[in-house]
Design an enzyme around this catalytic site. Structure first.
Site, short mmCIF file in Angstrom:
data_model
loop_
_atom_site.label_atom_id
_atom_site.label_comp_id
_atom_site.label_asym_id
_atom_site.label_seq_id
_atom_site.Cartn_x
_atom_site.Cartn_y
_atom_site.Cartn_z
N ASP A 39 0.85 -1.18 0.00
CA ASP A 39 0.00 0.00 0.00
C ASP A 39 0.89 1.25 0.00
OD1 ASP A 39 -2.15 1.66 0.22
OD2 ASP A 39 -2.85 0.91 2.15
N ASP A 86 -3.46 2.33 -5.74
CA ASP A 86 -2.23 2.37 -4.94
C ASP A 86 -2.05 1.18 -4.02
OD1 ASP A 86 -4.28 3.11 -3.14
OD2 ASP A 86 -2.80 4.05 -1.86
N GLU A 87 -2.78 0.11 -4.23
CA GLU A 87 -2.58 -1.04 -3.35
C GLU A 87 -2.95 -2.34 -4.05
OE1 GLU A 87 -5.33 -1.67 -0.12
OE2 GLU A 87 -6.64 -0.11 -0.90
#
Length: 433
Positions: A25, A118-119
């Site tokens: 993350d 983003d993860e």
DNA sequence: TCTGGGGTCCTAGGACCC
DNA sequence: TCTGGGGTCCTAGGACCC
């Protein structure tokens, strides 16, 4: 790297207590990307967000120190931290960074489940020929991403996705945490229930009412009690989660054979409105946007859902399943407008409207029953022409006539903005409102 | 000037079919 | 007469996530 003499574990994963599931993350992703090329902002509170009635999308740790966090109304964030620098998100740049990060993930394993920009979850069990342990994979990714993108990320390593996810959160910022199988309950049980993934405000309130504040409380409550209070599914799921039991597997999603399940768009008015004309014009704009995205993705959808949020934030939805699937602006708009009419609102103050299309199928496989009253080449041809024009001249090149209004005189005076294309679809866009 | 915009998944009731 | 049960689709709403 590792010393040559180190004994090789029976399975390599044993080096991390059997952990092969990883959650990675980015730290304060939007904000980190926004400031990475601006050294003058490194230690200043920075908030990414904005808009007229917007919320915080991301805040640097300097801003978080003032109590600012994502999803907070911007008005409140500004009050908490008046000297914060506020930056609008640059989605083009973010998606370039995101692609590079995902590429790094895929360089260590093909089993990557992207959760958002983003993860992602990674199953690295197949990577343990190249790396000694999941921890090493995590360290490698952290170094590589910082090297390539100058942003930090945090990594959680565990035996299940849910625990890995909680571990990466605990590791933030810029850290890595391994939770081996035998430490799972010691890791989970002291947590507050609202820290669990999937426990939001409503569920937390319900659990608090039952006197359950810690994950350990949840774990030691008979599953039947939880099921009575929360429903069979949620109760069982929560109880299992409290013991770190998770049958979820890391699944690479959204392959070419698996399209999105729905495409939609909604927008909050800059000021609440009770003007039906304004609402219908917005529904048309949203329908056009959704339909264009559907055609670009080459999907058709069967169910149109209208969303209306009122001034007091109460929100309703109304949906209708069509006889045939569609990706046509006209059909989507007509359905949304009809659903709106049937609400029978009278001067209700409306905050937001939205249009979503569900039941998406591959356009190539979509069937359409020809009706007698339907010309062989109708709206679809016109709309494809609109798509081509928009691709060529940009989003403002072609608009339904009802959306022109005040800007129409400008269009007439400025043919450079492709004003003649306003003729695009010959008729009809104007009909319904 | 409290509370975005993109989604997913779950539940529950009623219709409808066998 | 007065009452089945299972499966699936549709609709509405709610909760949650980033």
């Amino acid at each position: 790297m590792a010393e040559a003499a180190r004994p090789v574990p029976t399975t390599r994963a044993a080096a991390d207590g059997g952990c092969t599931i990883m959650h990675v993350d980015m730290d304060a992703f939007y904000a980190s990307v926004a400031i990475r090329d601006r050294p003058e902002l490194q230690d200043v509170p920075v908030i990414v967000g904005g808009g007229h009635r917007g919320v915080v999308l991301s805040a640097t740790y300097a801003a978080r120190a003032h109590g600012v966090h994502s999803a907070m109304p911007m008005t409140r964030a500004r009050r908490l931290c008046p000297r914060a620098v506020i930056i609008a998100p640059d989605f083009d740049e973010l998606s370039v960074v995101s692609s590079s990060v995902m590429e790094a993930f895929r360089s260590v394993t093909s089993v990557v489940e992207v959760l958002s920009m983003d993860e992602a979850f990674l199953d690295v069990s197949g990577s343990l020929r190249r790396f000694d342990s999941a921890t090493e994979v995590g360290s490698y990714l952290r170094a590589r991403i910082y090297d390539e993108q100058q942003i930090t990320c945090s990594v959680g390593v565990a035996t299940t996705p849910t625990v890995a996810k909680l571990a990466s959160r605990r590791a933030k910022p810029d850290g890595l945490l391994v939770v081996p199988r035998h430490e799972v309950t010691a890791f989970l049980h002291p947590m507050r229930v609202e820290e669990l993934w999937g426990v939001g405000e409503a569920t937390a309130t319900q659990l608090h009412r039952l006197g359950l504040r810690r994950v350990g409380d949840l774990a030691h409550t008979p599953v039947e009690v939880l099921q009575r209070a929360m429903g069979a599914g949620s109760g069982a799921r929560l109880h299992a989660m409290a013991w770190g039991v998770d049958d979820r597997v890391v699944t690479p999603r959204r392959g070419p054979d698996e399209p999105e399940r729905s495409i939609g768009s909604d927008e909050t008015f800059s000021r609440d409105t009770d003007d039906e004309v304004v609402v219908r014009r917005e529904l048309l704009r949203l329908s056009a946007k959704v339909a264009m995205r559907m055609r670009a993705a080459q999907v058709c959808g069967g169910t149109v859902t209208l969303k209306v949020r009122f001034h007091d934030f109460t929100t309703i939805t109304r949906s209708r399943t069509l006889r045939d699937t569609t990706s046509g602006t006209q059909e989507i708009y007509a359905t949304a407008a009809e659903l709106f009419s049937r609400l029978g609102l009278e001067r209700a103050r409306i905050r937001l409207v939205g249009v979503r299309v569900e039941g998406l199928v591959d356009a190539a496989r979509a069937t359409r029953q020809l009706r007698l009253d339907e010309p062989a080449h109708g709206w679809e041809d016109a709309e494809r022409a609109v798509d081509r024009a928009v691709n060529r001249f940009g989003g403002s090149a072609v608009r339904p006539a009802t959306l022109l209004h005040k800007s129409s005189h400008l269009a007439r005076r400025a043919p450079a903005s492709a004003g003649s294309l306003h003729a695009g679809p010959p008729q009809g866009y104007d009909q319904a409102p």
